[in-house]
Scaffold this motif. Structure first.
Motif, PDB file in Angstrom:
ATOM      1  N   ALA A 149      -1.008   4.772   2.365  1.00 29.14           N
ATOM      2  CA  ALA A 149      -0.196   5.590   1.459  1.00 29.14           C
ATOM      3  C   ALA A 149      -0.282   7.062   1.839  1.00 29.14           C
TER       4      ALA A 149
ATOM      5  N   ASP B  71      -1.863   5.049  -4.501  1.00 23.39           N
ATOM      6  CA  ASP B  71      -2.226   6.463  -4.588  1.00 23.39           C
ATOM      7  C   ASP B  71      -2.709   6.929  -3.212  1.00 23.39           C
TER       8      ASP B  71
ATOM      9  N   GLU C  22       2.950   1.947  -2.031  1.00 21.00           N
ATOM     10  CA  GLU C  22       3.082   2.314  -3.444  1.00 21.00           C
ATOM     11  C   GLU C  22       1.765   2.792  -4.048  1.00 21.00           C
TER      12      GLU C  22
ATOM     13  N   ARG D  71       0.818  -1.218   0.000  1.00 23.09           N
ATOM     14  CA  ARG D  71       0.000   0.000   0.000  1.00 23.09           C
ATOM     15  C   ARG D  71       0.851   1.267   0.000  1.00 23.09           C
TER      16      ARG D  71
ATOM     17  N   GLN E 283       7.879   1.102   8.339  1.00 20.46           N
ATOM     18  CA  GLN E 283       7.919   1.232   6.873  1.00 20.46           C
ATOM     19  C   GLN E 283       8.414   2.616   6.488  1.00 20.46           C
TER      20      GLN E 283
END
Length: 104
Positions: free
Chosen positions: A25, A18, A16, A14, A74
């Motif tokens: 994201a 939008d 990556e 996620r 992350q």
């Protein structure tokens, strides 16, 4: 049942996505500081529910804490596997000895 590895994989995918279509994201796009702030908010909410002894609410908040911890990791490029390896390393000694070694 979902594992932390499964969740970390979902979060990485996620990252990556939008930001307009993914909460993960969107949060990551705001940067590591915002991810850390959100993790802190969720941790405080979990503490409050633990003190209140509300098991259902604590369960929900604990899920939020784990999710936001993995998002924060992350955001800084820290792999869950590295955290787990550190925990495994610490198992080789007593908790008291391990904690004492960190204060040096």
């Amino acid at each position: 049942m979902m594992t932390l590895d499964d969740l970390a994989t979902i979060i990485a995918a996620r990252a990556e996505a939008d930001p307009e279509s993914s909460w993960t994201a969107k949060l990551l796009a705001k940067g590591p500081e915002k991810c850390a702030e959100k993790f802190g908010e969720e941790a405080i909410e979990a503490i409050i529910e633990a003190v209140k002894d509300d098991k259902a609410a604590l369960t929900s908040e604990a899920a939020d804490v784990l999710f936001h911890l993995l998002v924060m990791l992350q955001s800084r490029g820290v792999a869950l596997g590295d955290v787990m390896a550190e925990l495994a390393r610490r198992q080789s000694q007593s908790g008291i000895a391990e904690k004492a070694s960190r204060s040096k």
